[in-house]
Design a protein around this motif. Sequence first.
Motif, PDB file in Angstrom:
ATOM      1  N   VAL A  63      46.323  36.968  36.907  1.00  0.00           N
ATOM      2  CA  VAL A  63      46.209  36.354  35.596  1.00  0.00           C
ATOM      3  C   VAL A  63      44.618  36.021  35.506  1.00  0.00           C
ATOM      4  O   VAL A  63      43.821  36.140  34.273  1.00  0.00           O
ATOM      5  N   PRO A  64      43.997  35.012  36.336  1.00  0.00           N
ATOM      6  CA  PRO A  64      42.651  34.627  36.124  1.00  0.00           C
ATOM      7  C   PRO A  64      41.400  35.941  35.954  1.00  0.00           C
ATOM      8  O   PRO A  64      40.774  35.748  35.070  1.00  0.00           O
ATOM      9  N   PHE A  65      41.719  37.104  36.756  1.00  0.00           N
ATOM     10  CA  PHE A  65      40.816  38.081  36.762  1.00  0.00           C
ATOM     11  C   PHE A  65      41.101  38.839  35.356  1.00  0.00           C
ATOM     12  O   PHE A  65      39.911  39.041  34.503  1.00  0.00           O
ATOM     13  N   VAL A  66      42.176  39.044  34.939  1.00  0.00           N
ATOM     14  CA  VAL A  66      42.540  39.776  33.509  1.00  0.00           C
ATOM     15  C   VAL A  66      42.185  38.746  32.529  1.00  0.00           C
ATOM     16  O   VAL A  66      41.490  39.187  31.453  1.00  0.00           O
ATOM     17  N   GLY A  67      42.433  37.414  32.574  1.00  0.00           N
ATOM     18  CA  GLY A  67      42.126  36.623  31.411  1.00  0.00           C
ATOM     19  C   GLY A  67      40.410  36.451  31.368  1.00  0.00           C
ATOM     20  O   GLY A  67      39.996  36.437  30.103  1.00  0.00           O
ATOM     21  N   VAL A  68      39.770  36.401  32.238  1.00  0.00           N
ATOM     22  CA  VAL A  68      38.353  36.335  32.273  1.00  0.00           C
ATOM     23  C   VAL A  68      37.694  37.597  31.573  1.00  0.00           C
ATOM     24  O   VAL A  68      36.855  37.552  30.855  1.00  0.00           O
ATOM     25  N   LEU A  69      38.325  38.756  32.110  1.00  0.00           N
ATOM     26  CA  LEU A  69      37.646  40.030  31.594  1.00  0.00           C
ATOM     27  C   LEU A  69      37.990  40.535  30.256  1.00  0.00           C
ATOM     28  O   LEU A  69      37.131  41.002  29.899  1.00  0.00           O
ATOM     29  N   LEU A  70      39.036  39.868  29.901  1.00  0.00           N
ATOM     30  CA  LEU A  70      39.694  40.030  28.391  1.00  0.00           C
ATOM     31  C   LEU A  70      38.806  39.222  27.364  1.00  0.00           C
ATOM     32  O   LEU A  70      38.268  39.693  26.347  1.00  0.00           O
ATOM     33  N   GLY A  71      38.130  38.149  28.099  1.00  0.00           N
ATOM     34  CA  GLY A  71      37.552  37.075  26.945  1.00  0.00           C
ATOM     35  C   GLY A  71      36.097  37.134  27.084  1.00  0.00           C
ATOM     36  O   GLY A  71      35.275  36.579  26.380  1.00  0.00           O
ATOM     37  N   TYR A  72      35.558  37.663  28.102  1.00  0.00           N
ATOM     38  CA  TYR A  72      34.043  37.238  28.553  1.00  0.00           C
ATOM     39  C   TYR A  72      33.132  37.827  27.488  1.00  0.00           C
ATOM     40  O   TYR A  72      31.816  37.552  26.968  1.00  0.00           O
ATOM     41  N   ASN A  73      33.493  38.983  26.980  1.00  0.00           N
ATOM     42  CA  ASN A  73      32.514  39.591  26.046  1.00  0.00           C
ATOM     43  C   ASN A  73      33.019  39.358  24.446  1.00  0.00           C
ATOM     44  O   ASN A  73      32.502  40.133  23.504  1.00  0.00           O
ATOM     45  N   ALA A  74      33.969  38.714  24.395  1.00  0.00           N
ATOM     46  CA  ALA A  74      34.645  38.462  23.061  1.00  0.00           C
ATOM     47  C   ALA A  74      33.755  38.123  21.979  1.00  0.00           C
ATOM     48  O   ALA A  74      33.809  38.681  20.706  1.00  0.00           O
ATOM     49  N   VAL A  75      32.849  37.335  22.074  1.00  0.00           N
ATOM     50  CA  VAL A  75      31.768  36.740  21.118  1.00  0.00           C
ATOM     51  C   VAL A  75      30.478  37.270  21.561  1.00  0.00           C
ATOM     52  O   VAL A  75      29.668  37.596  20.698  1.00  0.00           O
ATOM     53  N   VAL A  76      30.074  37.357  22.758  1.00  0.00           N
ATOM     54  CA  VAL A  76      28.521  37.577  23.168  1.00  0.00           C
ATOM     55  C   VAL A  76      28.139  38.962  22.818  1.00  0.00           C
ATOM     56  O   VAL A  76      27.099  39.313  22.562  1.00  0.00           O
ATOM     57  N   SER A  77      29.031  40.014  22.781  1.00  0.00           N
ATOM     58  CA  SER A  77      28.761  41.353  22.691  1.00  0.00           C
ATOM     59  C   SER A  77      28.212  41.413  21.343  1.00  0.00           C
ATOM     60  O   SER A  77      27.461  42.202  20.956  1.00  0.00           O
ATOM     61  N   ASP A  78      29.046  40.803  20.285  1.00  0.00           N
ATOM     62  CA  ASP A  78      28.687  40.889  18.982  1.00  0.00           C
ATOM     63  C   ASP A  78      27.196  40.072  18.635  1.00  0.00           C
ATOM     64  O   ASP A  78      26.625  40.389  17.680  1.00  0.00           O
TER      65      ASP A  78
END
Length: 269
Positions: A63-78
């Motif tokens: 869960v930690p790996f999936v949670g971080v990888l799901l969220g890390y580019n959520a806003v910063v990529s835009d």
Amino acid sequence: MTWRTVANRDWRLTVDARSAKALLGLVVLGVLVAGYIYPVVTPGPHTTSQFPEFVEGILTTLVPFVGVLLGYNAVVSDRESGAIRLSLSLPQSRSDVVLGTYASRTGLLAATLAGSLAAAGALVVYPFGELQLGRFLVFVALTVAYGAVWSGLGIAVSLAVATKRRALVVGFVFLFLFVVVWDALEAAALLGLSAAGIVDGELPGLAELVFGLEPGRAFGRATAGLVDPTRSVEGAWYLGGWVALAVLALWVVGPIGLAYARFARRDLS
């Protein structure tokens, strides 16, 4: 336009992404395998209240790996591409963007965890296991909260930095600290204090409290104290299940709240 519009759009984009499918599929696979082999490799009785102890290690790793990888580019990529300036030119605020993105990514992980745990629970019960519905629902809720902690940490990182590379690095720092080396840090602290003659085989209460704040440990203590009647949480009252639940709640709202406070004041140009 509100945060719901942002959430719906982000949900569709995330679900369509191949990487997100792979990450969530990994969670489903791990939980289902645990549900399948639990009645095979452990002595009975097999109940949905004792299953959490078996699957806890898988959840606190995946869960930690999936949670971080799901969220890390959520806003910063835009933000990196400049798309967020166009998004904010529409009738939606920064809080809409953050809340919608958080609801989308966390909801996706929560639905995956709840669905896979429901299927794993069925595997535990059929044909000779016992369903203890109330306690199992509490466990599912705790697991969803644990997922919200890590997706929130990923999104918080995405809000706090200006590039995807930095977000990925900071996200992996959190993973390395809390998932990989936390136990070793505690062991090193105990060894050092014992060698100095300050303690005799046990950490002082304040140190136990600090090390117990790690999300995975809070999740484990909450599960042991509130779900499984055959387990107990050793130590002082502040290491108990209800306190662990409060710690978990703080992890859910704390990082994303602090990151939003920083994001709301920053120049996004």
